[in-house]
Enzyme design. Structure first.
Site, PDB file in Angstrom:
ATOM      1  NE  ARG A 129      -3.977  -2.067   2.034  1.00  0.00           N
ATOM      2  CZ  ARG A 129      -3.801  -3.136   2.803  1.00  0.00           C
ATOM      3  NH1 ARG A 129      -2.818  -3.175   3.679  1.00  0.00           N
ATOM      4  NH2 ARG A 129      -4.621  -4.163   2.699  1.00  0.00           N
ATOM      5  CE  LYS A 151      -1.643  14.599 -13.149  1.00  0.00           C
ATOM      6  NZ  LYS A 151      -2.156  15.240 -14.382  1.00  0.00           N
ATOM      7  CD  GLU A 193       5.620  17.849 -21.968  1.00  0.00           C
ATOM      8  OE1 GLU A 193       5.072  18.766 -21.340  1.00  0.00           O
ATOM      9  OE2 GLU A 193       4.987  16.895 -22.463  1.00  0.00           O
ATOM     10  CE  LYS A 235       4.358  18.086 -13.232  1.00  0.00           C
ATOM     11  NZ  LYS A 235       4.487  16.912 -14.067  1.00  0.00           N
ATOM     12  CD  GLU A 245      -5.095  17.368 -13.672  1.00  0.00           C
ATOM     13  OE1 GLU A 245      -3.931  16.945 -13.680  1.00  0.00           O
ATOM     14  OE2 GLU A 245      -5.874  17.246 -14.629  1.00  0.00           O
ATOM     15  NE  ARG A 249      -0.198  17.511 -11.426  1.00  0.00           N
ATOM     16  CZ  ARG A 249       0.546  16.637 -10.767  1.00  0.00           C
ATOM     17  NH1 ARG A 249       0.407  16.483  -9.462  1.00  0.00           N
ATOM     18  NH2 ARG A 249       1.419  15.887 -11.418  1.00  0.00           N
ATOM     19  CG  ASN A 253      -3.315  18.119 -18.683  1.00  0.00           C
ATOM     20  OD1 ASN A 253      -2.272  17.481 -18.653  1.00  0.00           O
ATOM     21  ND2 ASN A 253      -4.278  17.946 -17.796  1.00  0.00           N
ATOM     22  CG  HIS A 256      -1.305  17.422 -22.496  1.00  0.00           C
ATOM     23  ND1 HIS A 256      -0.919  16.483 -21.581  1.00  0.00           N
ATOM     24  CD2 HIS A 256      -0.236  18.229 -22.666  1.00  0.00           C
ATOM     25  CE1 HIS A 256       0.340  16.710 -21.207  1.00  0.00           C
ATOM     26  NE2 HIS A 256       0.771  17.771 -21.858  1.00  0.00           N
ATOM     27  CG  HIS A 260      -3.339  12.866 -25.171  1.00  0.00           C
ATOM     28  ND1 HIS A 260      -3.888  13.042 -23.929  1.00  0.00           N
ATOM     29  CD2 HIS A 260      -2.013  12.666 -24.966  1.00  0.00           C
ATOM     30  CE1 HIS A 260      -2.931  12.966 -23.012  1.00  0.00           C
ATOM     31  NE2 HIS A 260      -1.789  12.743 -23.622  1.00  0.00           N
ATOM     32  CG  HIS A 273       3.736  12.985 -24.582  1.00  0.00           C
ATOM     33  ND1 HIS A 273       2.351  12.962 -24.583  1.00  0.00           N
ATOM     34  CD2 HIS A 273       4.099  13.829 -23.577  1.00  0.00           C
ATOM     35  CE1 HIS A 273       1.913  13.749 -23.613  1.00  0.00           C
ATOM     36  NE2 HIS A 273       2.961  14.286 -22.983  1.00  0.00           N
TER      37      HIS A 273
HETATM   38  P1  NAD Z   1      10.426   7.032 -22.779  1.00  0.00           P
HETATM   39  O1  NAD Z   1      10.452   6.713 -21.339  1.00  0.00           O
HETATM   40  O2  NAD Z   1       9.798   6.044 -23.691  1.00  0.00           O
HETATM   41  O3  NAD Z   1      11.900   7.352 -23.275  1.00  0.00           O
HETATM   42  C1  NAD Z   1      12.108   7.706 -24.627  1.00  0.00           C
HETATM   43  C2  NAD Z   1      13.177   6.810 -25.284  1.00  0.00           C
HETATM   44  O4  NAD Z   1      14.459   7.229 -24.852  1.00  0.00           O
HETATM   45  C3  NAD Z   1      13.074   5.332 -24.917  1.00  0.00           C
HETATM   46  O5  NAD Z   1      13.407   4.571 -26.050  1.00  0.00           O
HETATM   47  C4  NAD Z   1      14.136   5.163 -23.828  1.00  0.00           C
HETATM   48  O6  NAD Z   1      14.612   3.852 -23.701  1.00  0.00           O
HETATM   49  C5  NAD Z   1      15.202   6.090 -24.358  1.00  0.00           C
HETATM   50  N1  NAD Z   1      16.116   6.628 -23.351  1.00  0.00           N
HETATM   51  C6  NAD Z   1      15.807   7.063 -22.120  1.00  0.00           C
HETATM   52  N2  NAD Z   1      16.884   7.638 -21.563  1.00  0.00           N
HETATM   53  C7  NAD Z   1      17.898   7.534 -22.453  1.00  0.00           C
HETATM   54  C8  NAD Z   1      19.247   7.966 -22.458  1.00  0.00           C
HETATM   55  N3  NAD Z   1      19.750   8.668 -21.457  1.00  0.00           N
HETATM   56  N4  NAD Z   1      20.011   7.670 -23.521  1.00  0.00           N
HETATM   57  C9  NAD Z   1      19.496   6.995 -24.592  1.00  0.00           C
HETATM   58  N5  NAD Z   1      18.208   6.603 -24.661  1.00  0.00           N
HETATM   59  C10 NAD Z   1      17.424   6.879 -23.607  1.00  0.00           C
HETATM   60  O7  NAD Z   1       9.664   8.417 -23.044  1.00  0.00           O
HETATM   61  P2  NAD Z   1       9.645   9.811 -22.288  1.00  0.00           P
HETATM   62  O8  NAD Z   1       9.419  10.817 -23.330  1.00  0.00           O
HETATM   63  O9  NAD Z   1      10.759   9.975 -21.351  1.00  0.00           O
HETATM   64  O10 NAD Z   1       8.314   9.699 -21.401  1.00  0.00           O
HETATM   65  C11 NAD Z   1       7.058   9.486 -21.984  1.00  0.00           C
HETATM   66  C12 NAD Z   1       6.160   8.846 -20.949  1.00  0.00           C
HETATM   67  O11 NAD Z   1       6.034   9.737 -19.838  1.00  0.00           O
HETATM   68  C13 NAD Z   1       4.764   8.543 -21.433  1.00  0.00           C
HETATM   69  O12 NAD Z   1       4.395   7.267 -20.966  1.00  0.00           O
HETATM   70  C14 NAD Z   1       3.918   9.608 -20.767  1.00  0.00           C
HETATM   71  O13 NAD Z   1       2.592   9.184 -20.517  1.00  0.00           O
HETATM   72  C15 NAD Z   1       4.667   9.814 -19.492  1.00  0.00           C
HETATM   73  N6  NAD Z   1       4.457  11.138 -18.879  1.00  0.00           N
HETATM   74  C16 NAD Z   1       4.111  11.178 -17.571  1.00  0.00           C
HETATM   75  C17 NAD Z   1       3.959  12.391 -16.941  1.00  0.00           C
HETATM   76  C18 NAD Z   1       3.647  12.423 -15.477  1.00  0.00           C
HETATM   77  O14 NAD Z   1       3.366  13.507 -14.960  1.00  0.00           O
HETATM   78  N7  NAD Z   1       3.709  11.304 -14.785  1.00  0.00           N
HETATM   79  C19 NAD Z   1       4.131  13.586 -17.647  1.00  0.00           C
HETATM   80  C20 NAD Z   1       4.504  13.513 -18.994  1.00  0.00           C
HETATM   81  C21 NAD Z   1       4.664  12.276 -19.606  1.00  0.00           C
HETATM   82  N1  GLY Z   2       1.975  16.260 -16.864  1.00  0.00           N
HETATM   83  C1  GLY Z   2       0.868  16.858 -16.211  1.00  0.00           C
HETATM   84  C2  GLY Z   2       0.907  16.795 -14.726  1.00  0.00           C
HETATM   85  O1  GLY Z   2       1.854  16.336 -14.130  1.00  0.00           O
HETATM   86  O2  GLY Z   2      -0.034  17.178 -14.110  1.00  0.00           O
END
Ligand code: NAD
Ligand code: GLY
Length: 371
Positions: A129, A151, A193, A235, A245, A249, A253, A256, A260, A273
């Site tokens: 938990r 998140k 971003e 942020k 949110e 918050r 987006n 977005h 999306h 993304h």
């Molecule tokens: P990702 O995690 O898929 O990474 C992008 C690519 O880069 C992957 O192929 C990964 O293996 C590679 N990679 C990572 N670090 C590397 C490095 N140092 N050197 C070489 N390659 C590397 O994508 P992302 O853009 O980091 O994240 C996207 C994800 O984040 C989505 O799932 C999205 O929903 C999520 N997200 C979450 C939030 C949140 O608030 N929690 C906000 C924005 C996005």
């Molecule tokens: N990426 C949007 C949030 O963290 O709220």
């Protein structure tokens, strides 16, 4: 791919996410994965599971592993990609915690981009938990956005991020050394971003980005540390005021709902993304202008900055405006029959607008698709 050279540890900026007893630092610097004395102080117990993927672990796991001496730890590696951000893999990560004998004071370390960070956080939220986790983001997008704010979650076949929990990390360790191996397109997607934070609520930061666009495109160290710190600080403030949110918050987006829809229409291969967010912000600015909320000059400034950073601003060829509108109707923010969008009154002045007329959105999409 070979790992970047590890620098001597140095923290260039520290941002605190102020959430009372759950407050945590975001350290931005060089050589930080190897700076175990710093991040180990945030561990409370003796068990650690490092969650990473098959691309990042061969590059950077060893640096983290060197800091785990004397602890009971293991790693769990996922295949690379958004397609692996699933419930089934959360089950496997939880089994790895069970095999480790992880107790309530165990910690999960997320070593990777946003996919890994979202999953590690969700696994940590579920185990007994809720146990600790530390974010070690290795993409620019994860450093400036997903690692901060708590998140966490996974995708379902029915949609992205439909299941998850708010669960804050104990620390965020953003080691700029890791960005040296990040592909250029992923780096630029992270810059989208950064622009988003400024476009939503910080005009002075937006002007700073305009002045430093060339330095950022060239990955200049000092400019990059400052850009990450300013976006994270923005942020962190929003998260501290509205963690779950209930209101403000949602502004994070901006772009977005359009983005999306574009990502989905492109079957998650046409646009990353961050690229979807870039085009989405440009469309949100265009719609705001159309609705008389903002001036054409603001749209033009946004477009120029995104272009200077090498980001797309146009709907990819062949996408159907009617299909995009249909996809936008599925957004979680909508209420029945109307669109609820994040629009702006100009740079740094985003706001939530309910009841947006679909006809205005369709007209905008049609004119943007014509180019
Ligand atoms: P990702 O995690 O898929 O990474 C992008 C690519 O880069 C992957 O192929 C990964 O293996 C590679 N990679 C990572 N670090 C590397 C490095 N140092 N050197 C070489 N390659 C590397 O994508 P992302 O853009 O980091 O994240 C996207 C994800 O984040 C989505 O799932 C999205 O929903 C999520 N997200 C979450 C939030 C949140 O608030 N929690 C906000 C924005 C996005
Ligand atoms: N990426 C949007 C949030 O963290 O709220």
């Amino acid at each position: 791919m070979t790992a970047s050279t590890a620098s001597a540890p140095s923290v260039l900026r520290t941002i605190d996410v102020a959430l009372g007893a759950r407050s945590y630092p975001v350290w931005i610097g060089r050589g930080l994965l190897g700076d175990a004395a710093r991040w180990r102080a945030r561990l409370r117990g003796r068990h650690v599971l490092v969650l990473s993927n098959t691309t990042v672990a061969p590059l950077y796991l060893e640096r983290v592993a060197q800091g785990l001496d004397g602890l009971r730890w293991s790693s769990f590696l996922l295949d690379d990609g958004e397609a692996h951000k699933t419930f089934a893999n959360i089950g496997r990560a939880l089994e790895a915690l069970a095999a480790l004998g992880a107790t309530r004071d165990a910690c999960v370390i997320a070593l990777g981009g946003g996919v890994i960070g979202d999953m590690a956080g969700f696994a940590a939220a579920c185990w007994m938990r809720g146990i600790d986790f530390i974010q070690m983001p290795t993409t620019l997008l994860a450093m400036v956005d997903s690692s901060v704010g708590g998140k966490t979650g996974v995708n379902l076949p029915a949609g992205k991020n439909l299941v998850g929990a708010f669960h804050q990390p104990r620390a965020v360790v953003a080691d700029l050394d890791t960005l040296a191996t990040l592909p250029a397109r992923e780096y630029r997607a992270g810059l989208a971003e950064v622009v988003k934070g400024a476009a939503i609520g910080d005009e002075a930061f937006f002007a700073w980005l305009e002045r430093h666009a060339d330095a950022l495109a060239a990955r200049d160290d000092e400019a990059l540390a400052e850009a990450i710190a300013r976006k994270v600080a923005y942020k962190a403030g929003v998260v501290a005021r509205d963690e779950t949110e209930q209101g403000e918050r949602a502004l994070l987006n901006l772009g977005h709902t359009f983005g999306h829809a574009l990502e989905t229409a492109g079957r998650y291969t046409a646009l990353l993304h961050g690229e979807g967010v870039a085009v989405g912000m440009r469309l949100a600015a265009g719609l705001s202008e159309r609705l008389g909320m903002s001036a054409a000059a603001d749209t033009a400034r946004l477009q120029r900055l995104l272009e200077a950073l090498g980001l797309p601003t146009a709907i990819p060829p062949g996408m159907d405006p009617e299909q995009l509108l249909a996809l936008m109707r599925l957004d979680k923010k909508n209420t029945a029959g109307t669109l609820r969008l994040i629009l702006w009154r100009g740079i740094g002045q985003a706001e939530i607008v309910a009841g947006v007329d679909e006809a205005d959105v369709l007209t905008l999409l049609q004119s943007a698709a014509r180019g």
